[in-house]
Design a protein around this motif. Structure first.
Motif, PDB file in Angstrom:
ATOM      1  N   UNK A  62      53.412  20.324  36.299  1.00 46.90           N
ATOM      2  CA  UNK A  62      52.907  20.390  34.932  1.00 46.90           C
ATOM      3  C   UNK A  62      53.457  21.606  34.193  1.00 46.90           C
ATOM      4  N   UNK A  63      53.215  22.806  34.746  1.00 44.51           N
ATOM      5  CA  UNK A  63      53.553  24.027  34.037  1.00 44.51           C
ATOM      6  C   UNK A  63      53.725  25.164  35.026  1.00 44.51           C
ATOM      7  N   UNK A  64      54.569  26.120  34.640  1.00 40.82           N
ATOM      8  CA  UNK A  64      54.879  27.279  35.482  1.00 40.82           C
ATOM      9  C   UNK A  64      54.723  28.566  34.672  1.00 40.82           C
ATOM     10  N   UNK A  65      54.020  29.526  35.245  1.00 42.38           N
ATOM     11  CA  UNK A  65      53.862  30.851  34.653  1.00 42.38           C
ATOM     12  C   UNK A  65      54.579  31.881  35.513  1.00 42.38           C
TER      13      UNK A  65
ATOM     14  N   UNK B 251      50.111  16.913  24.076  1.00 41.14           N
ATOM     15  CA  UNK B 251      49.523  18.132  23.504  1.00 41.14           C
ATOM     16  C   UNK B 251      48.029  18.258  23.743  1.00 41.14           C
ATOM     17  N   UNK B 252      47.435  17.339  24.488  1.00 36.44           N
ATOM     18  CA  UNK B 252      46.038  17.520  24.860  1.00 36.44           C
ATOM     19  C   UNK B 252      45.908  18.507  26.028  1.00 36.44           C
ATOM     20  N   UNK B 253      47.017  18.758  26.690  1.00 30.50           N
ATOM     21  CA  UNK B 253      47.026  19.651  27.843  1.00 30.50           C
ATOM     22  C   UNK B 253      47.564  21.019  27.429  1.00 30.50           C
ATOM     23  N   UNK B 254      46.876  22.060  27.886  1.00 30.21           N
ATOM     24  CA  UNK B 254      47.290  23.416  27.569  1.00 30.21           C
ATOM     25  C   UNK B 254      46.852  24.316  28.710  1.00 30.21           C
ATOM     26  N   UNK B 255      47.617  25.351  28.994  1.00 34.70           N
ATOM     27  CA  UNK B 255      47.231  26.280  30.057  1.00 34.70           C
ATOM     28  C   UNK B 255      47.496  27.702  29.607  1.00 34.70           C
TER      29      UNK B 255
ATOM     30  N   UNK C  85      57.855  27.528  31.802  1.00 39.38           N
ATOM     31  CA  UNK C  85      58.287  26.131  31.769  1.00 39.38           C
ATOM     32  C   UNK C  85      57.045  25.261  31.660  1.00 39.38           C
ATOM     33  N   UNK C  86      56.881  24.601  30.513  1.00 40.73           N
ATOM     34  CA  UNK C  86      55.735  23.696  30.346  1.00 40.73           C
ATOM     35  C   UNK C  86      56.210  22.259  30.159  1.00 40.73           C
ATOM     36  N   UNK C  87      57.384  21.976  30.682  1.00 47.41           N
ATOM     37  CA  UNK C  87      58.008  20.672  30.457  1.00 47.41           C
ATOM     38  C   UNK C  87      57.260  19.516  31.109  1.00 47.41           C
TER      39      UNK C  87
END
Lengths: 113, 115
Positions: free
Chosen positions: A46-49, A63-67, A56-58
């Motif tokens: 999903x996403x990398x911090x 757009x309902x998902x956010x972190x 990377x949030x590819x």
């Protein structure tokens, strides 16, 4: 901490509601990943911090998902207007900077009714 | 597209039987390869990994895997399984050249070992 901690372990919500899933990585791990595992499938990225920023949030489906990861440690995955198709196990993993070995938490099982 | 394939979705073996689980990946560039295991009720754990060097790698609990670059394969093996090996096994790959070191997983193989 001893390992990656995810809370809650289970979350049941109704369609259209907002949910937050929390991940507490291993102390000192600067890299944090979120994956989603649907029934019968392998985990999907999903996403990398790296630190506080989302590098990377590819993998976020829409757009309902956010972190967020405001202080570079704990991360929260936020899902707005949940849909039944969001039901899955959400996994968090962390790793040391420069390491490819990711350590996984037990996951949060999200059920959207 | 980058992808990982696991050929066996469900495997049933008797104790002491030999195990081989197939894993193939797309793409011809640099990869790091992993096998993760998920025991019933537990989280994903790293079983073994290949980054470079000897293509035959040994992991925990008697598991080993062989990287065959020409076949884009990283099959998992164990000569003699035990009941405690009952678990779901995931092959995963990091494909280099992208923005992040995200893992691309196969769909998993559920192994049931009968005593």
């Amino acid at each position: 901490g001893a390992g990656v901690s995810q809370t809650p372990s289970n979350k049941v919500t109704e369609k259209g509601k907002y949910v937050e899933l929390r991940c507490d990585p291993i102390s000192g791990h600067t890299a944090l990943y979120w994956y989603r595992q649907s029934l019968g499938q392998g985990p999907e990225f999903l996403i990398y911090f790296q630190g506080t920023g989302a590098a990377d949030d590819s993998g976020l489906p829409n757009d309902r998902f956010f972190a967020v990861r405001p202080e570079g440690s704990v991360s929260t995955l936020k899902i707005q207007r949940t849909e039944r198709g969001d039901s899955a196990v959400y996994l968090c993993a962390s790793s040391l900077m420069g390491s490819d070995i990711q350590y996984f938490g037990a996951g949060t099982r999200l059920s959207v009714l | 597209a980058q992808s990982v394939s696991q050929h066996n979705h469900h495997v049933i073996l008797s104790e002491a039987a030999s195990l081989e689980l197939g894993c193939n990946y797309s793409y011809g560039g640099t990869v790091n390869l992993f096998w993760y295991v998920q025991y019933p009720g537990q989280h994903l754990q790293l079983l073994l990994k290949y980054f470079s060097g000897d293509p035959l790698v040994k992991g925990i609990k008697g598991f080993e895997a062989e990287f065959i670059k020409s076949k884009f394969s990283f099959n998992l093996r164990k000569p003699s399984v035990q009941w405690s090996d009952t678990a779901e096994y995931f092959c995963a790959v990091i494909f280099y050249g992208g923005a992040t070191n995200k893992l691309i997983f196969g769909t998993g193989t559920l192994l049931a070992v009968q005593p």
